[in-house]
Design a protein around this motif. Structure first.
Motif, PDB file in Angstrom:
ATOM      1  N   TYR A  57       0.170  -1.285   0.268  1.00 11.09           N
ATOM      2  CA  TYR A  57      -0.230  -0.076  -0.224  1.00 11.09           C
ATOM      3  C   TYR A  57       0.979   1.357  -0.233  1.00 11.09           C
ATOM      4  O   TYR A  57       1.816   1.365   0.767  1.00 11.09           O
ATOM      5  N   GLU A  58       0.646   2.067  -0.933  1.00  8.31           N
ATOM      6  CA  GLU A  58       1.585   3.649  -0.645  1.00  8.31           C
ATOM      7  C   GLU A  58       0.304   4.267  -0.319  1.00  8.31           C
ATOM      8  O   GLU A  58      -0.956   5.091  -1.249  1.00  8.31           O
ATOM      9  N   ILE A  59       1.023   5.380   0.371  1.00 11.06           N
ATOM     10  CA  ILE A  59       0.656   6.911   0.848  1.00 11.06           C
ATOM     11  C   ILE A  59       1.022   7.745   1.033  1.00 11.06           C
ATOM     12  O   ILE A  59       2.404   7.476   0.995  1.00 11.06           O
ATOM     13  N   GLU A  60       1.078   9.353   0.469  1.00 12.17           N
ATOM     14  CA  GLU A  60       1.526   9.750   1.009  1.00 12.17           C
ATOM     15  C   GLU A  60       1.454  11.314   1.997  1.00 12.17           C
ATOM     16  O   GLU A  60       0.451  11.399   2.440  1.00 12.17           O
ATOM     17  N   VAL A  61       2.941  11.806   2.953  1.00  9.42           N
ATOM     18  CA  VAL A  61       3.038  12.547   4.028  1.00  9.42           C
ATOM     19  C   VAL A  61       3.060  13.829   2.982  1.00  9.42           C
ATOM     20  O   VAL A  61       3.872  13.620   2.633  1.00  9.42           O
ATOM     21  N   LYS A  62       2.069  14.773   3.305  1.00 13.48           N
ATOM     22  CA  LYS A  62       2.342  16.699   2.827  1.00 13.48           C
ATOM     23  C   LYS A  62       3.493  16.590   4.140  1.00 13.48           C
ATOM     24  O   LYS A  62       3.999  16.073   5.098  1.00 13.48           O
ATOM     25  N   PRO A  63       4.460  17.812   3.104  1.00 15.27           N
ATOM     26  CA  PRO A  63       5.648  18.297   4.063  1.00 15.27           C
ATOM     27  C   PRO A  63       5.645  18.755   5.560  1.00 15.27           C
ATOM     28  O   PRO A  63       4.172  19.189   5.228  1.00 15.27           O
ATOM     29  N   LYS A  64       5.530  18.721   6.775  1.00 14.96           N
ATOM     30  CA  LYS A  64       5.448  19.782   8.285  1.00 14.96           C
ATOM     31  C   LYS A  64       3.842  18.957   7.738  1.00 14.96           C
ATOM     32  O   LYS A  64       3.060  20.170   8.657  1.00 14.96           O
ATOM     33  N   ARG A  65       3.555  17.680   8.371  1.00 10.66           N
ATOM     34  CA  ARG A  65       1.603  17.691   8.232  1.00 10.66           C
ATOM     35  C   ARG A  65       2.019  16.595   9.635  1.00 10.66           C
ATOM     36  O   ARG A  65       2.561  15.811   9.266  1.00 10.66           O
ATOM     37  N   LEU A  66       0.673  15.816   8.904  1.00 13.52           N
ATOM     38  CA  LEU A  66      -0.141  14.186   9.697  1.00 13.52           C
ATOM     39  C   LEU A  66      -1.017  13.699   9.382  1.00 13.52           C
ATOM     40  O   LEU A  66      -1.473  14.563   8.669  1.00 13.52           O
ATOM     41  N   ARG A  67      -0.763  12.672   8.816  1.00 15.03           N
ATOM     42  CA  ARG A  67      -1.930  12.089   8.258  1.00 15.03           C
ATOM     43  C   ARG A  67      -2.328  10.743   9.377  1.00 15.03           C
ATOM     44  O   ARG A  67      -1.145  10.066   9.685  1.00 15.03           O
ATOM     45  N   LYS A  68      -2.910  10.584   9.020  1.00 16.85           N
ATOM     46  CA  LYS A  68      -4.304   9.425  10.060  1.00 16.85           C
ATOM     47  C   LYS A  68      -4.948   8.166   8.876  1.00 16.85           C
ATOM     48  O   LYS A  68      -4.986   8.788   8.141  1.00 16.85           O
TER      49      LYS A  68
END
Length: 125
Positions: free
Chosen positions: A60-71
């Protein structure tokens, strides 16, 4: 800002309960990770799922933007294949930049809601 975290993470106690007693979507039983990216670069995350009695799933591939949180709820992972409910699983997480990962679970299978959280294990490559 300083970049925090590790490139490799793992946890071994995954299991998404099938039964839920709470209202959707907030109280549906689920496993979830929170990924913190304090870097200046997008974090390209790969999740590798391992089951007890089955072959590992595709990545599975996901992206988390710079200086961010991702749940990310594991129940919501459907591409390339939907996560299996009521199966023990483990997860290895790989990132291109250092990130911090926290694993949590909401099991609302009974009227007494149980919520557990723990840090994933930062693995040294």
């Amino acid at each position: 800002m300083k970049t925090y975290g590790k490139l490799d993470w793992a946890f071994s106690a995954g299991r998404i309960p099938f039964r839920s007693t709470g209202k959707e979507p907030d109280f549906v039983s689920h496993d979830k990770i929170a990924i913190l990216n304090t870097s200046e670069e997008a974090a390209e995350i790969e999740l590798f799922i391992f089951y007890e009695e089955e072959q590992p799933s595709e990545v599975y591939e996901i992206e988390v933007k710079p200086k961010r949180l991702r749940k990310v709820r594991f129940n919501d992972l459907i591409d390339p294949v939907a996560m299996r409910l009521e199966r023990n699983y483990s997860c290895y997480i790989r990132s291109n930049v250092p990130v911090v990962v926290q694993f949590s679970r909401l099991d609302s299978g009974s009227k007494e809601t149980a919520h557990m959280g723990s840090m994933a294990f930062p693995a040294e490559p």
